[in-house]
Design a protein around this motif. Structure first.
Motif, PDB file in Angstrom:
ATOM      1  N   ILE A 107       0.840  -1.209   0.000  1.00 55.12           N
ATOM      2  CA  ILE A 107       0.000   0.000   0.000  1.00 55.12           C
ATOM      3  C   ILE A 107       0.869   1.251   0.000  1.00 55.12           C
ATOM      4  N   ASN A 108       1.945   1.239   0.796  1.00 55.25           N
ATOM      5  CA  ASN A 108       2.814   2.413   0.824  1.00 55.25           C
ATOM      6  C   ASN A 108       3.580   2.596  -0.478  1.00 55.25           C
ATOM      7  N   LEU A 109       4.018   1.516  -1.089  1.00 54.83           N
ATOM      8  CA  LEU A 109       4.785   1.643  -2.331  1.00 54.83           C
ATOM      9  C   LEU A 109       3.887   1.912  -3.536  1.00 54.83           C
ATOM     10  N   LEU A 110       2.890   1.063  -3.734  1.00 56.83           N
ATOM     11  CA  LEU A 110       2.058   1.175  -4.937  1.00 56.83           C
ATOM     12  C   LEU A 110       0.935   2.196  -4.793  1.00 56.83           C
ATOM     13  N   GLY A 111       0.512   2.449  -3.565  1.00 55.73           N
ATOM     14  CA  GLY A 111      -0.529   3.439  -3.340  1.00 55.73           C
ATOM     15  C   GLY A 111       0.030   4.833  -3.119  1.00 55.73           C
ATOM     16  N   TRP A 112       0.856   4.956  -2.113  1.00 54.48           N
ATOM     17  CA  TRP A 112       1.406   6.269  -1.770  1.00 54.48           C
ATOM     18  C   TRP A 112       2.509   6.705  -2.731  1.00 54.48           C
ATOM     19  N   THR A 113       3.586   5.970  -2.796  1.00 46.67           N
ATOM     20  CA  THR A 113       4.762   6.428  -3.544  1.00 46.67           C
ATOM     21  C   THR A 113       4.532   6.461  -5.055  1.00 46.67           C
ATOM     22  N   ALA A 114       4.106   5.339  -5.629  1.00 45.36           N
ATOM     23  CA  ALA A 114       3.952   5.280  -7.090  1.00 45.36           C
ATOM     24  C   ALA A 114       2.880   6.250  -7.572  1.00 45.36           C
ATOM     25  N   MET A 115       1.776   6.325  -6.837  1.00 45.39           N
ATOM     26  CA  MET A 115       0.705   7.214  -7.292  1.00 45.39           C
ATOM     27  C   MET A 115       1.057   8.687  -7.094  1.00 45.39           C
ATOM     28  N   THR A 116       1.809   9.000  -6.048  1.00 47.92           N
ATOM     29  CA  THR A 116       2.260  10.381  -5.875  1.00 47.92           C
ATOM     30  C   THR A 116       3.183  10.778  -7.024  1.00 47.92           C
ATOM     31  N   LEU A 117       4.124   9.904  -7.349  1.00 49.41           N
ATOM     32  CA  LEU A 117       5.045  10.215  -8.446  1.00 49.41           C
ATOM     33  C   LEU A 117       4.305  10.339  -9.779  1.00 49.41           C
ATOM     34  N   ALA A 118       3.354   9.448 -10.030  1.00 51.21           N
ATOM     35  CA  ALA A 118       2.555   9.543 -11.261  1.00 51.21           C
ATOM     36  C   ALA A 118       1.784  10.867 -11.261  1.00 51.21           C
ATOM     37  N   GLY A 119       1.198  11.209 -10.116  1.00 49.06           N
ATOM     38  CA  GLY A 119       0.454  12.457 -10.026  1.00 49.06           C
ATOM     39  C   GLY A 119       1.312  13.683 -10.282  1.00 49.06           C
ATOM     40  N   ILE A 120       2.522  13.662  -9.754  1.00 49.45           N
ATOM     41  CA  ILE A 120       3.440  14.787  -9.991  1.00 49.45           C
ATOM     42  C   ILE A 120       3.777  14.880 -11.482  1.00 49.45           C
ATOM     43  N   LEU A 121       4.071  13.744 -12.099  1.00 55.65           N
ATOM     44  CA  LEU A 121       4.367  13.753 -13.538  1.00 55.65           C
ATOM     45  C   LEU A 121       3.172  14.231 -14.351  1.00 55.65           C
ATOM     46  N   TYR A 122       1.985  13.742 -14.014  1.00 53.20           N
ATOM     47  CA  TYR A 122       0.794  14.176 -14.738  1.00 53.20           C
ATOM     48  C   TYR A 122       0.518  15.662 -14.516  1.00 53.20           C
ATOM     49  N   HIS A 123       0.830  16.170 -13.344  1.00 51.26           N
ATOM     50  CA  HIS A 123       0.632  17.594 -13.069  1.00 51.26           C
ATOM     51  C   HIS A 123       1.656  18.451 -13.818  1.00 51.26           C
ATOM     52  N   LEU A 124       2.898  18.008 -13.817  1.00 51.04           N
ATOM     53  CA  LEU A 124       3.957  18.775 -14.490  1.00 51.04           C
ATOM     54  C   LEU A 124       3.837  18.744 -16.010  1.00 51.04           C
ATOM     55  N   PHE A 125       3.297  17.645 -16.526  1.00 55.67           N
ATOM     56  CA  PHE A 125       3.189  17.459 -17.973  1.00 55.67           C
ATOM     57  C   PHE A 125       1.734  17.158 -18.331  1.00 55.67           C
ATOM     58  N   PRO A 126       0.891  18.183 -18.385  1.00 55.40           N
ATOM     59  CA  PRO A 126      -0.537  17.965 -18.609  1.00 55.40           C
ATOM     60  C   PRO A 126      -0.857  17.254 -19.923  1.00 55.40           C
TER      61      PRO A 126
END
Length: 125
Positions: free
Chosen positions: A39-58
């Motif tokens: 949950i911490n790796l695939l939920g918190w970490t991976a999704m946060t990083l994906a979210g940051i990438l999606y936010h930075l590169f709309p």
């Protein structure tokens, strides 16, 4: 907007993962360690990083791949984690749920990778 949704839901996974960790510490029972870690790796970490990438590169967040990634990730991860919680507590009849959730989650991550590789391009200055 999709990036923000990824980040917000990742925080929910973070809270769940930390609460599982706290419960294990209080009870001195570490059976749910695999659930806590995933949950911490695939939920918190991976999704946060994906979210940051999606936010930075709309431009990559606007694709069908990104939207499919979001839904597959958020359907499969809870199913896989709920199933894994039962399996580590001795209910092996749930193993197919864990396998199905894991397979769909891998597919979601492959779609994320394809989206990045195909649609992330240098911005023109």
């Amino acid at each position: 907007m999709l990036g923000i949704r990824f980040i917000k839901i990742s925080v929910v996974y973070f809270v769940v993962g930390v609460c599982i960790g706290l419960a294990m510490s209080i009870t001195h029972s570490y059976t749910l360690t695999p659930v806590h870690v995933h949950i911490n790796l695939l939920g918190w970490t991976a999704m946060t990083l994906a979210g940051i990438l999606y936010h930075l590169f709309p431009q990559i967040a606007a694709t069908k791949l990104a939207k499919t990634h979001f839904w597959l990730h958020n359907i499969s991860l809870p199913l896989m984690m709920a199933g894994l919680a039962f399996v580590v507590n001795g209910n092996t009849a749930i193993v197919p749920l864990v396998a199905a959730g894991g397979t769909v989650l891998v597919l979601a991550i492959i779609l994320f990778a394809l989206n990045i590789l195909m649609n992330l391009k240098p911005q023109k200055t």
